[in-house]
Design a protein around this motif. Sequence first.
Motif, mmCIF file in Angstrom:
data_model
loop_
_atom_site.group_PDB
_atom_site.id
_atom_site.type_symbol
_atom_site.label_atom_id
_atom_site.label_comp_id
_atom_site.label_asym_id
_atom_site.label_seq_id
_atom_site.Cartn_x
_atom_site.Cartn_y
_atom_site.Cartn_z
ATOM 1 N N PRO A 68 1.525 16.364 5.274
ATOM 2 C CA PRO A 68 2.443 16.428 4.115
ATOM 3 C C PRO A 68 3.144 17.770 3.982
ATOM 4 O O PRO A 68 4.195 17.848 3.345
ATOM 5 N N ASP A 69 2.585 18.812 4.588
ATOM 6 C CA ASP A 69 3.229 20.121 4.519
ATOM 7 C C ASP A 69 4.535 20.154 5.310
ATOM 8 O O ASP A 69 5.329 21.090 5.166
ATOM 9 N N LEU A 70 4.757 19.135 6.136
ATOM 10 C CA LEU A 70 6.023 19.052 6.875
ATOM 11 C C LEU A 70 7.170 18.574 5.989
ATOM 12 O O LEU A 70 8.328 18.640 6.381
ATOM 13 N N VAL A 71 6.836 18.077 4.798
ATOM 14 C CA VAL A 71 7.864 17.609 3.860
ATOM 15 C C VAL A 71 8.330 18.783 3.015
ATOM 16 O O VAL A 71 7.590 19.294 2.177
ATOM 17 N N PRO A 72 9.543 19.271 3.228
ATOM 18 C CA PRO A 72 10.031 20.399 2.432
ATOM 19 C C PRO A 72 10.336 19.993 1.009
ATOM 20 O O PRO A 72 10.700 18.837 0.735
ATOM 21 N N ALA A 73 10.171 20.913 0.077
ATOM 22 C CA ALA A 73 10.403 20.610 -1.337
ATOM 23 C C ALA A 73 11.821 20.100 -1.570
ATOM 24 O O ALA A 73 12.050 19.218 -2.395
ATOM 25 N N ALA A 74 12.772 20.631 -0.836
ATOM 26 C CA ALA A 74 14.165 20.241 -1.033
ATOM 27 C C ALA A 74 14.419 18.795 -0.624
ATOM 28 O O ALA A 74 15.413 18.203 -1.011
ATOM 29 N N GLU A 103 0.819 -1.205 0.000
ATOM 30 C CA GLU A 103 0.000 0.000 0.000
ATOM 31 C C GLU A 103 0.865 1.272 0.000
ATOM 32 O O GLU A 103 0.501 2.273 -0.614
ATOM 33 N N THR A 104 2.002 1.207 0.669
ATOM 34 C CA THR A 104 2.871 2.379 0.802
ATOM 35 C C THR A 104 3.583 2.715 -0.498
ATOM 36 O O THR A 104 3.773 3.892 -0.824
ATOM 37 N N HIS A 105 3.977 1.701 -1.235
ATOM 38 C CA HIS A 105 4.781 1.904 -2.453
ATOM 39 C C HIS A 105 4.108 1.255 -3.668
ATOM 40 O O HIS A 105 4.645 0.290 -4.247
ATOM 41 N N PRO A 106 2.977 1.766 -4.096
ATOM 42 C CA PRO A 106 2.305 1.195 -5.270
ATOM 43 C C PRO A 106 3.090 1.389 -6.559
ATOM 44 O O PRO A 106 2.808 0.747 -7.571
ATOM 45 N N ASP A 107 4.064 2.286 -6.525
ATOM 46 C CA ASP A 107 4.877 2.575 -7.704
ATOM 47 C C ASP A 107 6.168 1.764 -7.745
ATOM 48 O O ASP A 107 7.010 1.972 -8.631
ATOM 49 N N ALA A 108 6.356 0.841 -6.824
ATOM 50 C CA ALA A 108 7.607 0.082 -6.766
ATOM 51 C C ALA A 108 7.837 -0.711 -8.048
ATOM 52 O O ALA A 108 6.921 -1.322 -8.592
ATOM 53 N N HIS A 109 9.076 -0.689 -8.532
ATOM 54 C CA HIS A 109 9.434 -1.383 -9.771
ATOM 55 C C HIS A 109 10.948 -1.478 -9.853
ATOM 56 O O HIS A 109 11.663 -0.865 -9.052
ATOM 57 N N CYS A 110 11.433 -2.232 -10.815
ATOM 58 C CA CYS A 110 12.868 -2.277 -11.079
ATOM 59 C C CYS A 110 13.293 -0.928 -11.633
ATOM 60 O O CYS A 110 12.743 -0.461 -12.635
ATOM 61 N N GLU A 111 14.270 -0.298 -10.997
ATOM 62 C CA GLU A 111 14.667 1.048 -11.403
ATOM 63 C C GLU A 111 15.793 1.066 -12.436
ATOM 64 O O GLU A 111 16.298 2.142 -12.789
ATOM 65 N N LEU A 112 16.172 -0.099 -12.922
ATOM 66 C CA LEU A 112 17.108 -0.175 -14.036
ATOM 67 C C LEU A 112 16.320 -0.191 -15.338
ATOM 68 O O LEU A 112 15.328 -0.916 -15.467
ATOM 69 N N ASP A 113 16.748 0.581 -16.309
ATOM 70 C CA ASP A 113 16.072 0.635 -17.608
ATOM 71 C C ASP A 113 16.543 -0.522 -18.489
ATOM 72 O O ASP A 113 17.749 -0.747 -18.641
ATOM 73 N N PHE A 114 15.586 -1.243 -19.087
ATOM 74 C CA PHE A 114 15.929 -2.359 -19.965
ATOM 75 C C PHE A 114 14.725 -2.685 -20.841
ATOM 76 O O PHE A 114 13.588 -2.310 -20.528
ATOM 77 N N SER A 115 14.974 -3.401 -21.936
ATOM 78 C CA SER A 115 13.879 -3.810 -22.816
ATOM 79 C C SER A 115 13.891 -5.302 -23.116
ATOM 80 O O SER A 115 12.995 -5.795 -23.791
ATOM 81 N N LYS A 140 12.069 10.923 1.039
ATOM 82 C CA LYS A 140 12.639 11.209 -0.277
ATOM 83 C C LYS A 140 11.739 10.686 -1.382
ATOM 84 O O LYS A 140 10.873 9.853 -1.165
ATOM 85 N N GLY A 141 12.007 11.153 -2.602
ATOM 86 C CA GLY A 141 11.319 10.639 -3.771
ATOM 87 C C GLY A 141 10.143 11.486 -4.197
ATOM 88 O O GLY A 141 9.666 12.356 -3.457
ATOM 89 N N PRO A 142 9.659 11.257 -5.412
ATOM 90 C CA PRO A 142 8.568 12.067 -5.958
ATOM 91 C C PRO A 142 7.253 11.914 -5.206
ATOM 92 O O PRO A 142 6.370 12.761 -5.324
ATOM 93 N N ARG A 143 7.111 10.833 -4.407
ATOM 94 C CA ARG A 143 5.887 10.627 -3.639
ATOM 95 C C ARG A 143 6.105 10.889 -2.147
ATOM 96 O O ARG A 143 5.387 10.347 -1.295
ATOM 97 N N ALA A 144 7.081 11.733 -1.812
ATOM 98 C CA ALA A 144 7.403 11.969 -0.402
ATOM 99 C C ALA A 144 6.191 12.445 0.386
ATOM 100 O O ALA A 144 5.953 11.996 1.514
ATOM 101 N N ARG A 145 5.415 13.333 -0.199
ATOM 102 C CA ARG A 145 4.232 13.829 0.521
ATOM 103 C C ARG A 145 3.166 12.746 0.661
ATOM 104 O O ARG A 145 2.471 12.676 1.678
ATOM 105 N N ASP A 146 3.037 11.892 -0.346
ATOM 106 C CA ASP A 146 2.110 10.770 -0.235
ATOM 107 C C ASP A 146 2.550 9.809 0.864
ATOM 108 O O ASP A 146 1.712 9.238 1.586
ATOM 109 N N LEU A 147 3.863 9.618 0.998
ATOM 110 C CA LEU A 147 4.382 8.751 2.050
ATOM 111 C C LEU A 147 4.056 9.320 3.422
ATOM 112 O O LEU A 147 3.737 8.577 4.362
ATOM 113 N N ALA A 148 4.132 10.649 3.541
ATOM 114 C CA ALA A 148 3.781 11.288 4.808
ATOM 115 C C ALA A 148 2.312 11.053 5.141
ATOM 116 O O ALA A 148 1.964 10.674 6.264
ATOM 117 N N VAL A 149 1.441 11.249 4.162
ATOM 118 C CA VAL A 149 0.005 11.043 4.370
ATOM 119 C C VAL A 149 -0.276 9.604 4.787
ATOM 120 O O VAL A 149 -1.065 9.347 5.706
#
Length: 283
Positions: free
Chosen positions: A256-262, A35-47, A241-250
Amino acid sequence: MTRPRAATLSPQRFAGETVLGRKRRARRMARVLTETHPDAHCELDFSNPLELAVATILSAQTTDVRVNQVTPELFRRYRSAADYAAADRAEMEALLRPTGFFRAKTNSLIRLGQELIERHDGQIPGKLDDLVKLPGIGRKTANVVLGNAFGVPGITVDTHFRRLTNRFGWVDEQDEVKIEFLVADLIEKRDWTMLSHRVIFHGRRVCHARTPACGACTLASMCPSYGAGPTEAAPAAKLLKGPRARDLAVAAGVDPDLVPAAAVPILEEDAAADAPASVPEEA
């Protein structure tokens, strides 16, 4: 192989937990990670399987970000096992230099191409026993390839997975193969590949090596290591960290406002801080 040790838990939390209790807790934690990481995947690019095997070999002692910067040109020049087998060493070394240990990695890729031609008709095999006999491929790389290129469940024990499974109290062990077998006893086989990705995501985004974000972690109530990092919401949220940092806080019940943009990006330096101290066997 002697049977690996089971986890030894902190006396403050989960004291006296039975083997069955540990399995049930591990599976609850695995469900929360889903539930926390619905975006989890292999982060290496390949085809294709060959590209994934190559990328995973290159990931030893460097970050996925750095590997993904190198592989587009590498995959453009080398499209088959025959291309790797016949590669000009100096040319390949120049391409791989940014990944570190480029001479050893070049040697592994050239030998990999040669072995695939000689033994497997130029194709990456889809069985663990065959994969681990190939140059540059250990169990970790084999499980990455099997799980992500062939759909065969496998547990990938990298530095994040080793650290977190020990913190979770699932294991009390540093040997990667022993950890793989211990976790396999806890989690259903069908979930092994995605569990690996979710644990790795959690390690990169929440449960950092130096200072875990305990106060902004969805696993807090089930983790015997709770308190290893700040438990207050504000300082913990700054560590996400990461693009979903605010979602992780929620998800953890934190504003989520406690998560600074930096704090949102996962910087390459952050990932490098978690790199293993020595070159893995498959390098």
